[in-house]
Every structure is written in C-alpha cells, then in structure tokens.
Design an enzyme around this catalytic site. Structure first.
Site, PDB file in Angstrom:
ATOM      1  N   GLY A 212       3.554   5.371  -0.317  1.00  0.00           N
ATOM      2  CA  GLY A 212       4.000   5.792   0.722  1.00  0.00           C
ATOM      3  C   GLY A 212       5.816   5.757  -0.057  1.00  0.00           C
ATOM      4  O   GLY A 212       5.803   6.101  -2.042  1.00  0.00           O
ATOM      5  N   SER A 213       6.981   5.120   0.422  1.00  0.00           N
ATOM      6  CA  SER A 213       8.077   5.422  -0.611  1.00  0.00           C
ATOM      7  C   SER A 213       8.178   4.256  -1.258  1.00  0.00           C
ATOM      8  O   SER A 213       9.276   4.992  -2.430  1.00  0.00           O
ATOM      9  CB  SER A 213       9.049   4.791   0.508  1.00  0.00           C
ATOM     10  N   THR A 214       7.443   3.623  -1.462  1.00  0.00           N
ATOM     11  CA  THR A 214       7.375   3.017  -3.204  1.00  0.00           C
ATOM     12  C   THR A 214       7.181   4.052  -5.028  1.00  0.00           C
ATOM     13  O   THR A 214       8.306   3.602  -5.386  1.00  0.00           O
ATOM     14  CB  THR A 214       6.333   1.924  -3.545  1.00  0.00           C
TER      15      THR A 214
END
Length: 483
Positions: A212-214
């Site tokens: 995801g956004s990591t």
C-alpha cells in the site's frame, strides 16, 4: 602357466577389483548419503542422544533440551517463551524436522558440524560438543512487539539502521515449538497445519503482501534521485482527479478533501495522496521505480538474515495504468515487513542500507567463533541529501499527518508512513494495515527502524488504518528499542 589359467586369473582379479571398488563406493559415498538421509533412524537417534546446543537472546538461552522417558531418543528440544521467539528460532522436532535458525544451524546445535571437531574427533568419529547461536534480538523489543500485536494476525520487524541488527521479529498468531518437539505430537501438528491463520508461517519474512502507501517512500526517493522534483517542498504536476492512463478509472484519494492537487511530496506523504504518487510513477516510468525499489532490496531472491526471506516484488511488463497503481503499492507490488523496515532503515541511516541480520555469531563449546555476521556492511541506496529530505517529510506524517499514533515525545525524532492496502477482488476483503517508521533519540544516540503489518485485526473494515492499527505497535517497539 597355460593361456586358459592366465585368462581365468585375470578375470578373477578383475572381479576382486570390482568388488573392492563397489565396497569403497558404498562405504565412502552411499554410506555417507545414507547417514545423512533425513529418515535414517540412526541419524535421529544420534541427533537426540545428548542435549542440543542453544539459541541465545541477550546472553540467555531461549532453547533447551529435555530428557525423555522411554524410547530410543534420549532428549528432545524445549523452549523458553516459545511463542514469543518462534519467529526467530523456528522449531526442532523429532518427527517433523527443523526450520529457521534451528534448521540452518542444526549441525552446530547437534555437534555434527565438522568445524566443531578437533583432529582426534575427526579420526575417531566422536561427536563434538555442540555449539551455540548468538542472536541480535533485543528481548524488550521482541516482547513489546508480541504483546502489541496480541491476537491480531500480523507481523513486525525492528532493525538498528546503522548496524543492520534485527532487534525484533514477531509473527502472530504464533505457536509453541515445544508442543511439536517430540514423536507423539501429531495432534498438535495437525492442528497447526490445518489452522486457517497459518501460525507456522513467519509473516515477517515469508509472506509478501501489497505494501500500500508505505511504498510511496520508494517512489518519492526515485523522484528526488532522478531530479524529477528538486525537493520534498517542490510542487508536483499532479492533477486531481487523476484518471489512470488509457482508462476511465479515477484514482481516488482516501481523504477526498485533502489538498492533493499538485501537492508537494511532503504534503502528499502527509495526506497519502494517491493521485500524486500514481502520476509520479508514470512520469518516472516503471524502470526507474523498479531500479530504486531494487536498491532498497526488492526482487532479491537471496536475502538471507540468515533465514532466507521471500522476495519482495516490484513487477515488470506493466502498462501505464498498472504503473500508476504500482506507485501506490498496489497492482502486483508485494513486500514483507522486513523489506519495509529496510526502506525506513536506509532513510534513517543517511541513505545507506546496512545488511540486515539476526545472528551475530555462531560459536563452539569454548566460545570461539565459527561464523560472524558483520555489523554495518552498507550499500548506498540514495544520497544523504535525499534521505534527509525524506526523513523531514516522514516527520511531518507523524507530527501533523496520518501517523500521529507513532509519536514518542521527549525530544525523540520519529518519522513514518502509513499504508492501507487493498485486499481481494475489487477490494472486497478487509484491507491490510501497514506502518513503516524510524526513531532517533538525540540524548542516547540510539536509532531504530520498524515496519508493522496487520493482516487481520478482526476490526470492521471502516476502522482499518495504518495509524489506528499498525502505528501503535511500531510506537511500542521503538520505545523499547530506545529505552
């Protein structure tokens, strides 16, 4: 001697030589192969004829050997706080073999490793005294992570950014290796192998999932290193809404009112703007993003810590729409918690990635080193200036953005990035919650990088977030590491 007798003598001599050759082959090669055969009963009897060597955490063994009653196996493996350290030790079972550190160093731990033998032992075949495996694990960090994860399905990894020492490695649900150490533990083995939550799988190392956004940290690093943007405070070319190239699909942001149009990298990380990083990945092109991902450790099929981790993957052969999705850690991007901890560790360490390892030394019974793992063996991932800028933006995430639950206070510098990764067709299943972070204590000079994955918490879908579920786990591990 007549011709017939001579021929007969030569034939008999050849038969004798053939028999000698066969006997030598059987004893020297096939005998050794038989001795090493995992199902050879004599091998198992010899392995458990005496107490095994130990795996040690902070000077204290977390393994032991328990004398058995009856049967031909004199001892079996035992564990102290087995569930707490299972992701580190693995198991050593009389019936089911050995995994992780128990498996990698089985020869050292049972005394059969040739490095343990002195010249006399080598001649007589006597079993040497077993050796010991010294880990880098910090028991306070390990316990903090294990207790914070609780009954959630997930994993966490903590790394010292400067040395690469793995301070904590937790996977939940866990299991007690003592309960499968013997020959009569079939019911427990069946329960573990049939459990849908897969407690025997080390999620920290061996179950890559969409980050995801990591993953936006990797894309941001690529953009800064490439010169696409001069700093984390330069406005980006990021329309909102952003339509995936070649499609009619709009890449939505989690917070529809966030100031994501043409946002700077700092603001885009703070609000986790999908339009910014999706467009950024397309502008860079998948090859540049992949090159940066691989510098951080993605696509490494031989990442040994020394337990081999499954590769974290940045895909190839994508179209532009898929490349945009890869920029927000979706499509076919996958990562382990170890990998995302490595991302934060490199950023924390001025752009240098120290080789991660959870064993410091393997020693013989006299304490002499058989094998040592070097601290601080680094490779340059990004420039010191890029790392500095990313740390600044990550601090904004914790201080003002989506990662406030990771803050430590007391003058400790904390930076992080949240992630909520889609799961299932059309995001039909509960998302994964991620958090990757670093902390620096200026008073003590201590540093740590942590990544946390919550695969399933039992919470309602609307309550799943990196800040709500994963950041508190990271916060507790960082606090323990800097104590």
């Amino acid at each position: 001697m007549n011709k017939t007798i001579r021929r007969g003598a030569v034939f008999v001599l050849l038969l004798v030589l053939a028999l000698l050759g066969r006997a030598t082959w059987v004893q020297a090669y096939e005998g050794k192969a038989l001795a090493n055969e995992k199902n050879n009963r004599r091998k198992i009897i010899a392995q458990y004829a005496a107490p095994l060597g130990n795996i040690v955490v902070a000077g204290s063994p977390v393994t032991g050997s328990k004398e058995t009653k009856g049967g031909d196996l004199a001892y079996k493996r035992s564990y102290t706080d087995g569930e707490l350290y299972a992701a580190v030790t693995g198991y050593s079972s009389q019936a089911y073999g050995a995994t992780q550190l128990e498996g990698i160093y089985s020869g050292v731990l049972d005394g059969t490793d040739t490095r343990l033998k002195n010249p006399l032992d080598a001649l007589t075949g006597k079993r040497a005294d077993p050796g010991t495996v010294l880990t880098t694990i910090d028991p306070a960090v390990q316990k903090a992570g294990y207790e914070a994860l609780g009954n959630k399905k997930g994993a966490a990894v903590a790394i010292d950014p400067k040395t690469g020492r793995i301070l904590g490695m937790v996977s939940t649900p866990s299991y007690d290796p003592s309960k499968i150490a013997g020959l009569t533990d079939g019911k427990e083995w069946q329960r573990l192998t049939e459990d849908e939550d897969k407690p025997l799988v080390n999620r920290a190392l061996r179950q890559p999932l969409p980050p995801g956004s990591t993953f936006k940290l990797v894309v941001a690093a690529a953009a800064l290193e490439d010169g696409l943007y001069g700093s984390v405070d330069t406005a980006t070319d990021s329309p909102m809404p952003y339509t995936l190239p070649g499609t009619r699909t709009v890449l939505k942001n989690e917070n529809a009112s966030a100031p994501c149009e043409n946002a700077t990298i700092r603001t885009a990380l703070r609000y986790s703007c999908n339009n910014v990083f999706g467009k950024m990945a397309v502008d860079l092109g998948q090859d540049k993003v992949r090159a940066m991902a691989e510098k951080f450790g993605f696509d490494d099929k031989e990442l040994d810590v020394p337990v081999r981790a499954y590769p974290s993957v940045y895909p190839s052969g994508m179209d532009k729409a898929q490349t945009a999705l890869s920029g927000i850690g979706q499509f076919d991007v996958t990562a382990t918690p170890l990998q995302m901890a490595m991302v934060s560790a490199a950023i924390a360490n001025d752009g240098l990635l120290a080789s991660p390892h959870m064993v410091s030394q393997v020693v013989d019974s006299d304490g002499d080193a058989l094998q040592s793992y070097e601290d601080g063996a680094t490779e340059r991932v990004v420039s010191a200036e890029t790392a500095k800028q990313l740390r600044s933006a990550m601090r904004t995430v914790v201080e003002e953005g989506t990662g406030t639950n990771a803050a430590l206070g007391g003058g400790v510098e904390v930076g992080g990035k949240t992630g909520t990764a889609q799961h299932g067709e059309n995001n039909s299943k509960t998302p994964y919650a991620w958090f990757t972070s670093y902390a620096k204590d200026p008073a003590s000079g201590k540093e740590v990088a942590v990544a946390v994955l919550i695969e399933d918490s039992g919470a309602a879908r609307s309550e799943v977030s990196g800040n709500g579920l994963a950041a508190p786990v990271a916060q507790k591990m960082m606090k323990a590491a800097l104590r």
